[in-house]
Write a protein that holds these residues in place. Structure first.
Motif, mmCIF file in Angstrom:
data_model
loop_
_atom_site.group_PDB
_atom_site.id
_atom_site.type_symbol
_atom_site.label_atom_id
_atom_site.label_comp_id
_atom_site.label_asym_id
_atom_site.label_seq_id
_atom_site.Cartn_x
_atom_site.Cartn_y
_atom_site.Cartn_z
ATOM 1 N N ASP A 213 -34.023 -50.221 -55.630
ATOM 2 C CA ASP A 213 -34.903 -50.942 -56.550
ATOM 3 C C ASP A 213 -35.385 -52.279 -55.983
ATOM 4 O OD1 ASP A 213 -32.432 -52.108 -56.648
ATOM 5 O OD2 ASP A 213 -32.220 -52.055 -58.829
ATOM 6 N N SER A 214 -35.087 -52.514 -54.706
ATOM 7 C CA SER A 214 -35.656 -53.665 -53.984
ATOM 8 C C SER A 214 -35.822 -53.242 -52.527
ATOM 9 C CB SER A 214 -34.744 -54.892 -54.100
ATOM 10 O OG SER A 214 -33.448 -54.610 -53.582
ATOM 11 N N LYS A 406 -41.151 -49.456 -58.881
ATOM 12 C CA LYS A 406 -41.190 -50.333 -60.066
ATOM 13 C C LYS A 406 -41.834 -49.603 -61.242
ATOM 14 C CE LYS A 406 -42.698 -54.951 -61.525
ATOM 15 N NZ LYS A 406 -43.426 -56.193 -61.125
#
Length: 410
Positions: A213-214, A406
């Motif tokens: 998620d990053s 995202k």
């Protein structure tokens, strides 16, 4: 100690002593189990052995195909036709758990004297969790590490007992080991546009401080740029972008690559095919002292939420867990547990390699867990392909992947 205890339990069971407090009765409760396992793999054999206990529970086994697991299982659940127990690939576990399809086992596990969370490697245990609760039990596990050809290291003037420890050392060693005139590449791995590509790249990103998620951190960009350098400088074959892990490791076995990133599933094949001295090392890290990570594969057990016999189904899983010491000895698979000792095989190369893989498992992380993992993985795969083919810079490719992820995460 753990192995001895399980051996005693197994002997008691075969002697007709009920392991789990159920006495035989005329109308056995039937528990159905679905898994990919073939006749030489754990599930059908564990089912067969469980049925010999005659403890009032009868288990019926059905083998299913990998490509059908998610669609068939979800369809069966929605129509009330699901099995009691299923084995699912660990990145798919959250999909079922988040939709309420799997039974929350937290209370049962807390009361169990056999299933103990502290006995498991962190990665496999995390893969069965959702929203802080246990929705399954790890079945088996695997990971990846660095295979290297010691004979080629010697020939290139490299120390065969000092494999590369950092990304920079990996690239430098690959340069020294690449011999185009002999069709020998420095390294082989899989950057294929499927789950295998994600499986191989994600540990690099994680070691550099990124996560799914990053995925566009500076460290992840550096990781993808390292892969790009390896491809651009022809330190790995151009078909790295299209080859599976199995095929790429075959390149190593044939002597056409000096290093390979692959898993313990290759060990027996390597002993047969590789006509050279080889070793296994932990995955290199971004720089000395950086945190480690690795990929994590294999399957988990789960009980469907609409089972009519939750207690009996859990007792079946308890029996499976009680046989974990057989996972490697009888079936060649690594148990997901850190409390069990893997017996030596008598083959020095294999035994040395297994020690490294077990060490690597301490750092293995699940993919996700997230119910939308296939979409997340696809975004990462697309970024890898775009960067390695020169369509986009590593940063732009990962920025695009981050935007897609995202949107998936909402």
């Amino acid at each position: 100690m753990a192995i001895r205890k399980f051996a005693v339990l197994g002997a008691l069971a075969l002697a007709g002593v009920s392991l789990f407090g159920l006495s035989a009765k005329a109308d056995d409760v039937t528990i159905t189990v679905w898994s990919l396992d073939r006749d030489i793999q754990p599930a059908p054999n564990l089912v067969k052995d469980f049925n010999k206990l005659n403890n009032g529970i009868k288990v019926e086994y059905r083998q299913i195909q990998f490509d059908d697991v998610v669609s068939e299982a979800m369809r069966a659940y929605s129509t009330g036709q699901a099995p009691d127990i299923i084995a699912v690939d660990n990145p798919e576990h959250a999909l079922f758990s988040s939709r309420g399809a799997f039974l929350d086992l937290t209370d049962m596990i807390s009361k169990s004297t056999i299933v103990k969370p502290e006995n498991y490697f962190p990665g496999p245990l995390k893969s069965v969790m959702w929203d802080g609760k246990y929705y399954g039990i790890p079945k088996a596990t695997n990971t990846i590490a660095l295979y290297y050809n010691k004979d080629m290291f010697k020939a290139a003037g490299l120390d065969p007992n000092k494999p590369p420890q950092t990304w920079a050392e990996l690239v430098e060693d690959a340069k020294k080991l690449t011999e185009p005139s002999k069709n020998v590449y420095g390294i082989t791995f899989s950057a294929k546009a499927n789950e295998e590509g994600t499986f191989q790249f994600l540990p690099w990103a994680q070691m550099a401080g990124a996560s799914y998620d990053s995925i566009n951190t500076d460290g992840a960009v550096k990781a993808l740029e390292a892969w790009k350098q390896i491809i651009d400088e022809k330190l790995a074959s151009p078909d790295t972008l299209t080859r599976s892990q199995w095929d790429s490791t075959g390149t190593f076995n044939s002597g056409n690559a000096a290093m390979a990133i692959s898993g313990p599933w290759e060990l027996d094949r390597m002993l047969k095919e590789a006509k050279f001295d080889w070793g296994v090392a932990l995955l290199p890290v971004p720089e000395e002292g950086a945190k480690r990570s690795s990929a994590m594969g294999d399957f988990n057990w789960a009980i469907f939420a609409n089972t009519q016999h939750p207690e009996e189904a859990f007792k079946v899983l308890e029996y499976f867990v009680s046989q974990d010491d057989r996972m490697f000895k009888d079936f060649g698979q690594l148990p997901a547990r850190s409390d069990l000792t893997i017996p030596e095989t008598g083959q020095p190369l294999k035994d040395a390699a297994l020690k490294v893989f077990l060490e690597q498992l301490k750092y293995a992380q699940p993919r996700g867990p997230h119910p939308q993992w296939p979409k997340i993985s696809k975004a990462i795969q697309d970024a890898i392909q775009a960067a390695l083919t020169g369509q986009m810079s590593a940063k732009d490719a990962l920025d695009q992947a981050a935007d897609k992820i995202k949107a998936v995460l909402g």
